[in-house]
Design a protein around this motif. Structure first.
Motif, PDB file in Angstrom:
ATOM      1  N   THR A   6      86.248  35.213 105.465  1.00 21.26           N
ATOM      2  CA  THR A   6      86.614  34.460 104.174  1.00 21.26           C
ATOM      3  C   THR A   6      85.535  33.533 103.892  1.00 21.26           C
ATOM      4  N   GLY A   7      85.433  32.650 102.787  1.00 24.70           N
ATOM      5  CA  GLY A   7      84.344  31.818 102.508  1.00 24.70           C
ATOM      6  C   GLY A   7      84.766  31.198 101.354  1.00 24.70           C
ATOM      7  N   THR A   8      84.648  29.879 101.199  1.00 23.69           N
ATOM      8  CA  THR A   8      85.155  29.254  99.881  1.00 23.69           C
ATOM      9  C   THR A   8      84.804  29.529  98.500  1.00 23.69           C
ATOM     10  N   GLN A   9      83.395  30.149  98.706  1.00 21.54           N
ATOM     11  CA  GLN A   9      82.911  30.680  97.248  1.00 21.54           C
ATOM     12  C   GLN A   9      82.893  32.183  97.109  1.00 21.54           C
ATOM     13  N   PHE A  10      83.949  32.955  98.282  1.00 19.64           N
ATOM     14  CA  PHE A  10      83.676  34.396  98.084  1.00 19.64           C
ATOM     15  C   PHE A  10      84.383  34.702  96.891  1.00 19.64           C
ATOM     16  N   PHE A  11      85.111  34.178  96.158  1.00 20.49           N
ATOM     17  CA  PHE A  11      85.872  34.603  95.197  1.00 20.49           C
ATOM     18  C   PHE A  11      85.326  34.407  93.848  1.00 20.49           C
ATOM     19  N   ASN A  12      84.313  33.659  93.720  1.00 21.08           N
ATOM     20  CA  ASN A  12      83.609  33.286  92.279  1.00 21.08           C
ATOM     21  C   ASN A  12      83.786  34.703  91.463  1.00 21.08           C
TER      22      ASN A  12
END
Ligand SMILES: Cc1ncc(COP(=O)(O)O)c(C=O)c1O
Length: 417
Positions: free
Chosen positions: A286-292
């Motif tokens: 996962t990553g904070t910006q992965f769902f942009n």
């Protein structure tokens, strides 16, 4: 073109005071004293530097720009999604739409996970291969680049430890015997084989797969339970829209995409076969910006556009015409120009003069408005036009004229060398 890069240089000095290296990473690596360093705007296949010089861009931002800068369809999709919501506490439906579009297009794969950079995908691919096989080791190609994670960096790189790369084995490109040897040495311990579809290493002529190479890799890996990971972060959609493996006639287990997938909007994807879906689900990723959501909308528009305009073949056609024209112009000045790699990612090398002379010729092209690199593959986009091609030929010719004939260069060899 004024050749003046003083605004670029002034900015570079300011940057150096605050940013390690001034301009870092690959952008920093290819900074040339006489070249532009900062852009002011971009459009289609062109960009302008902060001194207002205009360039035909043959680096395409190191790959991401595939349809042209400010592509209306891509930008409209991204902007509409931005207005609706970008980084929100839930996933966006566009993630599902994008997965469907990508999986429909890339025939070998059945699922996709999205992230930001190509290196996210290659790192995840390694984890998935290990999780699926319960094995440790990864085989990669010597000098093959897969991102900045410590395990992918060359042994001894600043900040890495020997243990980072302890489970990574390098073998030469196009060398089946080397893979067989490694398998014999580490039976049942190799989780994955990771490689770009062809060898696009920097500072050397790029090399396509030998006849039957990928088929033999596939046979060996299947026989020994090794996951085949194709790193298409750089090549993605410039060899074959359905995957480079279709062009080269084999079936990988995992394919990594990045760079061009969103025409410059930040997105990468790891895609894979059904057999690895459970392992991909088990691995924590996962990553904070992965769902942009906006970059996902941009990527979907990019992929649809590439399919509608038969984008890969357009770039291949331009690349072939560029190659023929440049080689002929070089030859008329006594230079042997070798253009290697696939047509949409040409690597240039003047073979009958010193490397320094080759770099000087590229500098002359850049000064005249064709932005190219001497020791890295270049990139074609679908925005490159016949007018660009014509102007590039003029620039290449003028650059050779400014250099003087090959025979006048230090340590030049004959034109047939
Ligand atoms: C073949 C290949 N793999 C992986 C990467 C890493 O991608 P990123 O820089 O987006 O992390 C690159 C970047 O140049 C690449 O060329």
């Amino acid at each position: 073109m004024t050749n003046d890069v003083s605004n670029s240089n002034a900015l570079y000095e300011r940057a150096k005071a605050l940013i390690p290296g001034g301009i870092y990473g690959h952008y920093g690596y290819y900074v040339r004293e006489t070249g532009p360093k900062f852009f002011s705007k971009s459009d289609g296949s062109h960009f302008w530097d902060v001194d207002d010089n205009e360039y035909i861009d043959y680096m395409c931002a190191y790959g991401p720009m595939i349809l042209g800068y400010n592509h209306p369809r891509v930008d409209e999709a991204a902007l509409a999604q931005l207005k609706a919501g970008n980084t929100v506490s839930l996933a966006s439906p566009v993630m599902v739409d994008l997965a469907e579009t990508l999986i429909d297009m890339v025939t070998a794969v059945d699922w996709a996970l999205f992230s930001k950079n190509g290196g996210d995908g290659t790192a995840l691919a390694a984890l998935v291969a290990r999780a699926a096989t319960g094995r440790k080791k990864l085989v990669k190609i010597t000098n093959g680049y897969h991102g900045v994670a410590a395990w992918m960096q060359a042994e001894g790189s600043p900040g890495t430890t020997l243990s980072d790369s302890a489970e990574v084995i390098e073998i030469p490109w196009n060398d089946i015997t080397a893979l067989q040897k490694v398998i014999d040495q580490y039976p049942n311990d190799i989780a994955g084989f990771i490689s770009s579809p062809y060898d696009h290493t920097v500072f050397s002529d790029n090399t396509l797969p030998a006849e039957g190479y990928w088929q033999e890799i596939e046979t060996l890996c299947r026989k020994n339970g090794i996951v085949i990971i194709v790193d298409e972060v750089r090549t993605g959609f410039r060899i074959h829209l359905n995957g480079a493996n279709v062009e080269y006639g084999f079936t990988p287990d995992l394919i990594c995409f990045g760079k061009a997938i969103g025409n410059g909007y930040p997105l990468a994807a790891l895609t894979g076969s059904d057999a690895l879906k459970q392992a991909a689900q088990d691995v924590y990723f996962t990553g904070t910006q992965f769902f942009n959501a906006a970059p996902m909308a941009a990527a979907r528009a990019t992929l649809l556009e590439l399919q509608e305009i038969d984008g890969a073949n357009q770039m291949i056609d331009y690349g072939n015409r560029l190659k023929q024209g440049m080689v002929d112009i070089a030859s008329s000045h006594g230079y042997n120009l070798n253009i290697s790699g696939v047509p949409a990612m040409p690597y240039f090398r003047l073979t009958n003069v010193r490397r320094r002379t080759h770099a000087a010729w590229i500098d002359e092209c850049v000064k005249r408005g064709s932005y190219m690199l001497a020791n890295h593959n270049n990139f074609i986009s679908t925005a490159h036009s016949d007018a660009d091609l014509k102007r590039t030929f003029e620039i290449v010719d003028e650059a050779f004229t400014a250099m003087g004939p090959a025979s006048a260069q230090p340590e030049s060899t004959t034109a047939s060398a």
